[in-house]
Design a protein around this motif. Structure first.
Motif, PDB file in Angstrom:
ATOM      1  N   MET A  26       1.046  -1.238   0.462  1.00 41.67           N
ATOM      2  CA  MET A  26       0.043   0.177  -0.360  1.00 41.67           C
ATOM      3  C   MET A  26       1.029   1.338  -0.461  1.00 41.67           C
ATOM      4  N   THR A  27       1.258   1.306  -0.906  1.00 43.02           N
ATOM      5  CA  THR A  27       2.225   3.108  -1.373  1.00 43.02           C
ATOM      6  C   THR A  27       1.142   4.011  -1.106  1.00 43.02           C
ATOM      7  N   MET A  28       1.630   5.395  -1.136  1.00 38.60           N
ATOM      8  CA  MET A  28       0.808   6.275  -1.060  1.00 38.60           C
ATOM      9  C   MET A  28       2.116   7.297  -1.825  1.00 38.60           C
ATOM     10  N   ASN A  29       1.668   8.479  -1.811  1.00 36.62           N
ATOM     11  CA  ASN A  29       1.884  10.117  -2.256  1.00 36.62           C
ATOM     12  C   ASN A  29       2.790  10.502  -1.604  1.00 36.62           C
ATOM     13  N   LEU A  30       4.298  11.066  -1.837  1.00 31.35           N
ATOM     14  CA  LEU A  30       4.952  10.900  -0.596  1.00 31.35           C
ATOM     15  C   LEU A  30       5.032  12.256  -0.865  1.00 31.35           C
ATOM     16  N   ASP A  31       5.119  12.879  -1.975  1.00 37.81           N
ATOM     17  CA  ASP A  31       5.182  14.312  -2.537  1.00 37.81           C
ATOM     18  C   ASP A  31       5.210  15.157  -1.589  1.00 37.81           C
ATOM     19  N   GLN A  32       4.730  14.993  -0.648  1.00 40.09           N
ATOM     20  CA  GLN A  32       4.610  16.633   0.904  1.00 40.09           C
ATOM     21  C   GLN A  32       5.895  16.269   1.166  1.00 40.09           C
ATOM     22  N   TYR A  33       6.921  14.880   1.592  1.00 42.75           N
ATOM     23  CA  TYR A  33       8.135  14.867   2.097  1.00 42.75           C
ATOM     24  C   TYR A  33       8.836  14.769   1.308  1.00 42.75           C
ATOM     25  N   PHE A  34       9.410  15.762  -0.342  1.00 42.32           N
ATOM     26  CA  PHE A  34      10.830  15.734  -1.052  1.00 42.32           C
ATOM     27  C   PHE A  34      11.052  17.255  -0.127  1.00 42.32           C
ATOM     28  N   ILE A  35      12.363  17.786  -0.492  1.00 43.78           N
ATOM     29  CA  ILE A  35      12.944  18.645   0.066  1.00 43.78           C
ATOM     30  C   ILE A  35      13.247  19.245  -1.527  1.00 43.78           C
ATOM     31  N   LYS A  36      12.349  19.961  -1.904  1.00 42.19           N
ATOM     32  CA  LYS A  36      12.732  20.982  -3.262  1.00 42.19           C
ATOM     33  C   LYS A  36      13.869  21.600  -3.829  1.00 42.19           C
ATOM     34  N   GLN A  37      14.283  22.076  -2.313  1.00 39.88           N
ATOM     35  CA  GLN A  37      15.256  23.540  -2.662  1.00 39.88           C
ATOM     36  C   GLN A  37      16.529  23.003  -2.569  1.00 39.88           C
ATOM     37  N   GLN A  38      17.362  22.990  -2.729  1.00 38.71           N
ATOM     38  CA  GLN A  38      18.364  22.138  -2.040  1.00 38.71           C
ATOM     39  C   GLN A  38      18.614  23.236  -0.521  1.00 38.71           C
ATOM     40  N   PRO A  39      19.080  22.751   0.704  1.00 41.35           N
ATOM     41  CA  PRO A  39      19.138  23.856   1.744  1.00 41.35           C
ATOM     42  C   PRO A  39      20.351  23.897   2.335  1.00 41.35           C
ATOM     43  N   TYR A  40      20.706  25.145   2.443  1.00 40.86           N
ATOM     44  CA  TYR A  40      21.977  25.258   2.338  1.00 40.86           C
ATOM     45  C   TYR A  40      23.131  24.942   3.767  1.00 40.86           C
ATOM     46  N   TYR A  41      23.924  23.725   3.338  1.00 39.62           N
ATOM     47  CA  TYR A  41      24.467  22.639   4.211  1.00 39.62           C
ATOM     48  C   TYR A  41      26.468  23.021   4.343  1.00 39.62           C
ATOM     49  N   ARG A  42      27.285  23.424   5.481  1.00 42.05           N
ATOM     50  CA  ARG A  42      28.149  23.791   4.637  1.00 42.05           C
ATOM     51  C   ARG A  42      28.938  22.528   5.830  1.00 42.05           C
ATOM     52  N   PRO A  43      29.211  21.291   4.802  1.00 47.36           N
ATOM     53  CA  PRO A  43      30.641  20.985   5.414  1.00 47.36           C
ATOM     54  C   PRO A  43      31.296  20.800   6.470  1.00 47.36           C
ATOM     55  N   VAL A  44      31.973  20.156   7.670  1.00 42.75           N
ATOM     56  CA  VAL A  44      32.620  20.499   8.096  1.00 42.75           C
ATOM     57  C   VAL A  44      34.499  19.892   7.995  1.00 42.75           C
ATOM     58  N   ALA A  45      33.558  18.577   7.757  1.00 42.26           N
ATOM     59  CA  ALA A  45      34.641  17.352   7.581  1.00 42.26           C
ATOM     60  C   ALA A  45      34.645  16.496   6.405  1.00 42.26           C
ATOM     61  N   ASP A  46      34.120  15.379   6.664  1.00 40.67           N
ATOM     62  CA  ASP A  46      33.932  14.176   5.534  1.00 40.67           C
ATOM     63  C   ASP A  46      32.128  14.072   6.093  1.00 40.67           C
ATOM     64  N   GLU A  47      31.953  14.413   6.635  1.00 35.55           N
ATOM     65  CA  GLU A  47      30.025  14.026   7.510  1.00 35.55           C
ATOM     66  C   GLU A  47      29.394  13.643   5.914  1.00 35.55           C
ATOM     67  N   VAL A  48      29.331  14.131   5.258  1.00 34.05           N
ATOM     68  CA  VAL A  48      28.447  13.724   3.663  1.00 34.05           C
ATOM     69  C   VAL A  48      28.726  12.753   3.315  1.00 34.05           C
ATOM     70  N   GLU A  49      30.048  12.476   2.978  1.00 34.97           N
ATOM     71  CA  GLU A  49      30.826  11.515   2.486  1.00 34.97           C
ATOM     72  C   GLU A  49      30.562  10.241   2.831  1.00 34.97           C
ATOM     73  N   LEU A  50      30.872  10.012   4.834  1.00 35.76           N
ATOM     74  CA  LEU A  50      30.334   8.898   5.580  1.00 35.76           C
ATOM     75  C   LEU A  50      28.479   9.041   5.583  1.00 35.76           C
ATOM     76  N   TYR A  51      27.990   9.645   5.269  1.00 37.37           N
ATOM     77  CA  TYR A  51      26.984   9.466   5.372  1.00 37.37           C
ATOM     78  C   TYR A  51      25.793   8.786   4.191  1.00 37.37           C
ATOM     79  N   GLU A  52      27.055   9.235   3.295  1.00 35.70           N
ATOM     80  CA  GLU A  52      26.357   8.336   1.685  1.00 35.70           C
ATOM     81  C   GLU A  52      26.965   7.400   1.723  1.00 35.70           C
ATOM     82  N   ALA A  53      28.116   6.974   2.866  1.00 35.79           N
ATOM     83  CA  ALA A  53      28.719   5.401   2.203  1.00 35.79           C
ATOM     84  C   ALA A  53      28.032   4.411   3.382  1.00 35.79           C
ATOM     85  N   ALA A  54      26.996   5.759   4.366  1.00 29.67           N
ATOM     86  CA  ALA A  54      25.935   4.786   5.331  1.00 29.67           C
ATOM     87  C   ALA A  54      24.946   4.851   4.549  1.00 29.67           C
ATOM     88  N   TYR A  55      24.114   5.269   3.629  1.00 38.87           N
ATOM     89  CA  TYR A  55      22.802   5.314   2.935  1.00 38.87           C
ATOM     90  C   TYR A  55      23.368   4.117   1.880  1.00 38.87           C
TER      91      TYR A  55
END
Length: 267
Positions: free
Chosen positions: A1-30
């Motif tokens: 039973m799937t539903m429309n999740l359109d409201q949960y997508f982030i439409k515009q890029q949020p401003y985030y300033r990486p401070v170390a390798d947290e983005v790469e580590l998270y992508e590997a975890a995902y």
């Protein structure tokens, strides 16, 4: 039973300033769908980081602000009465598991321990969510991932996560950024010039040194952005700092005087 999740997508890029390798580590975890735990003080960018990651991965994000009154039913779902009798309504965790969203449980230690136990079968190799009231076993969608956050410095021993919960997650530590990076963030987010942002960050660093010496929490990056935003509208820096930085974090007259003095030093 799937539903429309359109409201949960982030439409515009949020401003985030990486401070170390947290983005790469998270992508590997995902990529291996490892459940993740983000640890760090309030207002240091954990929620913004999750929003940025969800945008970058193109995945819907369902956020739950946890509190001590939250029950397991608030997370997984419940039967509701309507004109046609009873019907089942999925909770946010179930919606995310069924539809392959990232489910973000913010300040998870605020929830009662009997509530957090419901996430256990989703955070090991089973990746299932039992809906006991409904007699259904939800197998998590391949894209589903669970993320939790909390502030380890703020919790009492009574409110820490159980080891049996912690060991199901990979963890990333967050803290207030280094001086120059925090100046960059405050200037970008509030619209003040770098010189003003630099002074605000310097005030925050003074306050953070008082944590544990009369202050429960330091001044967060979020609060600096609020102060900067007020200054950008024309409020005087001292008044903006009083309203956005000093008054929210303490009622102690001596501590307020000390922080007000720090504000006057820089402005």
């Amino acid at each position: 039973m799937t539903m429309n999740l359109d409201q949960y997508f982030i439409k515009q890029q949020p401003y985030y300033r990486p401070v170390a390798d947290e983005v790469e580590l998270y992508e590997a975890a995902y990529s291996v769908r490892m459940p993740m735990m983000l640890k760090g003080p309030t207002g240091c960018g954990k929620t913004r980081f999750v929003e940025y990651i969800a945008w970058k991965l193109g995945k819907p994000l369902i956020t739950v602000a946890c509190n001590e009154d939250m029950t397991a039913s608030d997370l997984v779902g419940r039967f509701l009465l309507d004109v046609n009798g009873t019907r089942w309504q999925d909770g946010p965790l179930t919606i995310a598991a069924r539809n392959g969203a990232i489910c973000y449980l913010d300040e998870v230690v605020e929830a009662r321990q009997d509530t957090t136990v419901v996430i256990h079968p989703l955070t090991d190799n089973r990746r299932v969510l039992p809906l006991e009231k409904k007699g259904e076993l939800v197998h998590a969608h391949p894209d589903f991932q669970l993320v939790i956050s909390y502030n380890p410095g703020y919790q009492s021993l009574m409110k820490d996560l159980k080891q049996s919960t912690k060991q199901r997650f990979g963890a990333l530590d967050f803290n207030y950024p280094q001086h120059d990076i925090e100046v960059e963030i405050v200037a970008h987010e509030s619209g003040v010039d770098r010189s003003t942002a630099d002074k605000l960050v310097s005030i925050a660093e003074r306050a953070r040194n008082l944590k544990g010496h009369g202050l429960d929490e330091g001044i967060s990056t979020r609060m600096l952005v609020y102060a900067g935003s007020l200054i950008a509208t024309g409020v005087s820096p001292t008044a903006a700092s009083r309203v956005a930085l000093v008054r929210p974090i303490t009622d102690d007259p001596d501590m307020r005087d000390a922080l007000d003095a720090a504000v006057t030093t820089f402005f």
